[in-house]
Design a protein around this motif. Sequence first.
Motif, PDB file in Angstrom:
ATOM      1  N   LYS A 278       1.020  -1.118   0.034  1.00 56.37           N
ATOM      2  CA  LYS A 278      -0.006  -0.091   0.029  1.00 56.37           C
ATOM      3  C   LYS A 278       0.927   1.495   0.115  1.00 56.37           C
ATOM      4  O   LYS A 278       1.941   1.199   0.491  1.00 56.37           O
ATOM      5  CB  LYS A 278      -0.839  -0.080   1.295  1.00 56.37           C
ATOM      6  N   LYS A 279       0.460   2.226  -0.937  1.00 54.14           N
ATOM      7  CA  LYS A 279       1.357   3.368  -0.842  1.00 54.14           C
ATOM      8  C   LYS A 279       0.389   4.442  -0.001  1.00 54.14           C
ATOM      9  O   LYS A 279      -0.591   5.060  -0.524  1.00 54.14           O
ATOM     10  CB  LYS A 279       1.467   3.629  -2.440  1.00 54.14           C
ATOM     11  N   ILE A 280       0.941   4.972   0.896  1.00 57.89           N
ATOM     12  CA  ILE A 280       0.314   6.060   1.838  1.00 57.89           C
ATOM     13  C   ILE A 280       1.141   7.355   1.812  1.00 57.89           C
ATOM     14  O   ILE A 280       2.274   7.535   1.750  1.00 57.89           O
ATOM     15  CB  ILE A 280       0.349   5.619   3.331  1.00 57.89           C
ATOM     16  N   VAL A 281       0.206   8.403   1.472  1.00 56.20           N
ATOM     17  CA  VAL A 281       0.477   9.713   1.562  1.00 56.20           C
ATOM     18  C   VAL A 281      -0.148  10.464   2.826  1.00 56.20           C
ATOM     19  O   VAL A 281      -1.418  10.593   2.964  1.00 56.20           O
ATOM     20  CB  VAL A 281       0.181  10.579   0.171  1.00 56.20           C
ATOM     21  N   MET A 282       0.673  11.295   3.416  1.00 51.82           N
ATOM     22  CA  MET A 282      -0.047  12.228   4.498  1.00 51.82           C
ATOM     23  C   MET A 282       0.658  13.541   4.222  1.00 51.82           C
ATOM     24  O   MET A 282       1.887  13.883   3.913  1.00 51.82           O
ATOM     25  CB  MET A 282       0.422  11.632   6.203  1.00 51.82           C
TER      26      MET A 282
ATOM     27  N   ILE B 225      -4.779  12.032   5.026  1.00 50.53           N
ATOM     28  CA  ILE B 225      -4.122  10.812   4.752  1.00 50.53           C
ATOM     29  C   ILE B 225      -4.758  10.030   3.753  1.00 50.53           C
ATOM     30  O   ILE B 225      -5.973  10.043   3.686  1.00 50.53           O
ATOM     31  CB  ILE B 225      -4.041   9.980   5.750  1.00 50.53           C
ATOM     32  N   GLU B 226      -4.135   9.345   2.859  1.00 53.09           N
ATOM     33  CA  GLU B 226      -4.757   8.678   1.706  1.00 53.09           C
ATOM     34  C   GLU B 226      -3.884   7.609   1.271  1.00 53.09           C
ATOM     35  O   GLU B 226      -2.610   7.584   1.187  1.00 53.09           O
ATOM     36  CB  GLU B 226      -5.315   9.642   0.406  1.00 53.09           C
ATOM     37  N   GLU B 227      -4.556   6.383   0.599  1.00 53.41           N
ATOM     38  CA  GLU B 227      -3.887   5.375  -0.053  1.00 53.41           C
ATOM     39  C   GLU B 227      -3.966   5.718  -1.436  1.00 53.41           C
ATOM     40  O   GLU B 227      -5.170   5.633  -1.940  1.00 53.41           O
ATOM     41  CB  GLU B 227      -4.420   3.894   0.575  1.00 53.41           C
ATOM     42  N   ASN B 228      -2.867   6.260  -2.141  1.00 52.44           N
ATOM     43  CA  ASN B 228      -3.035   6.653  -3.373  1.00 52.44           C
ATOM     44  C   ASN B 228      -1.580   6.539  -4.294  1.00 52.44           C
ATOM     45  O   ASN B 228      -0.805   7.254  -4.122  1.00 52.44           O
ATOM     46  CB  ASN B 228      -3.364   8.179  -3.421  1.00 52.44           C
ATOM     47  N   PRO B 229      -1.564   5.233  -5.031  1.00 54.26           N
ATOM     48  CA  PRO B 229      -0.171   5.032  -5.742  1.00 54.26           C
ATOM     49  C   PRO B 229       0.272   6.286  -6.692  1.00 54.26           C
ATOM     50  O   PRO B 229       1.418   6.418  -6.651  1.00 54.26           O
ATOM     51  CB  PRO B 229      -0.808   3.811  -6.479  1.00 54.26           C
ATOM     52  N   ALA B 230      -0.642   6.774  -7.487  1.00 56.47           N
ATOM     53  CA  ALA B 230      -0.351   7.920  -8.156  1.00 56.47           C
ATOM     54  C   ALA B 230       0.363   9.005  -7.579  1.00 56.47           C
ATOM     55  O   ALA B 230       1.391   9.494  -7.871  1.00 56.47           O
ATOM     56  CB  ALA B 230      -1.599   8.304  -9.438  1.00 56.47           C
TER      57      ALA B 230
ATOM     58  N   ASP C 192       3.825   8.076  -6.110  1.00 59.22           N
ATOM     59  CA  ASP C 192       4.673   8.069  -6.997  1.00 59.22           C
ATOM     60  C   ASP C 192       5.284   9.350  -7.451  1.00 59.22           C
ATOM     61  O   ASP C 192       6.318   9.690  -7.607  1.00 59.22           O
ATOM     62  CB  ASP C 192       4.457   7.425  -8.175  1.00 59.22           C
ATOM     63  N   PHE C 193       4.507  10.465  -7.457  1.00 65.32           N
ATOM     64  CA  PHE C 193       4.520  11.849  -7.609  1.00 65.32           C
ATOM     65  C   PHE C 193       5.208  12.311  -6.439  1.00 65.32           C
ATOM     66  O   PHE C 193       6.505  13.035  -6.854  1.00 65.32           O
ATOM     67  CB  PHE C 193       3.299  12.409  -7.834  1.00 65.32           C
ATOM     68  N   TYR C 194       5.090  12.090  -5.361  1.00 67.42           N
ATOM     69  CA  TYR C 194       5.855  12.736  -4.187  1.00 67.42           C
ATOM     70  C   TYR C 194       7.069  11.840  -4.144  1.00 67.42           C
ATOM     71  O   TYR C 194       8.151  12.828  -3.949  1.00 67.42           O
ATOM     72  CB  TYR C 194       4.893  12.284  -3.026  1.00 67.42           C
ATOM     73  N   ASP C 195       7.194  10.624  -4.250  1.00 67.55           N
ATOM     74  CA  ASP C 195       8.599   9.878  -4.254  1.00 67.55           C
ATOM     75  C   ASP C 195       9.556  10.563  -5.452  1.00 67.55           C
ATOM     76  O   ASP C 195      10.617  10.322  -5.245  1.00 67.55           O
ATOM     77  CB  ASP C 195       8.329   8.677  -4.335  1.00 67.55           C
TER      78      ASP C 195
END
Length: 208
Positions: free
Chosen positions: A144-148, A165-170, A173-176
Amino acid sequence: NTDVRYMRPRPARMPTACVRYDNADALARDIKFKAGMRYDMFVSGSFIFGDFIEAFLRHNNCKAVKMTIGTLSMSKENVDSLYLLMTLGFIDDLRLMVSDYFYGHERRDIVPYIYKKLDIDNRFQLGVTRIHTKTCHFESLGGKKIVMHASANLRSSGNVEQMTIEENPALYDFYDETYDILFESFQTINHAVTSRSSWEGFEKRLTS
């Protein structure tokens, strides 16, 4: 006074219903950790973003195989929390990006503490640049890809803040990819040199 155009602002007194959470642990317990989740919230000034990261991982028994945090500032208590998560196996690899403002003010106190506590087995990287982000993103062991993202730094600000906070792969990837670019230019730890040698060199710079 109706005769004055510019009035003194009144101190904020937020109605209780507008402040959804004042405790990071309580919020972490209420979030359902699943694919596609998203939570938007307001939190009170006693809420600490760094505490929420720890509570979220521990309540969900979640391992972050790679975590990246961007913050303007932080406290020693935040460092201790991240150290605990790394040593207990909740975080495998950690990247931390802080502001040059924070580095300049804390280079003799919190910054050495960060290096000493978190530079463990080449699993940590500290970046320093002109940054004002308040973010944390990580990939869990289960994929799972988590963004806060929040208005709050890791430590308490005493203000009403917002957080998502959301589980959002796209989005992850943008943040990473963006932080990859920043760390390529602004990382401060040379992993080709042992951590002990790095620490001794940093201590020499402090006293010179």
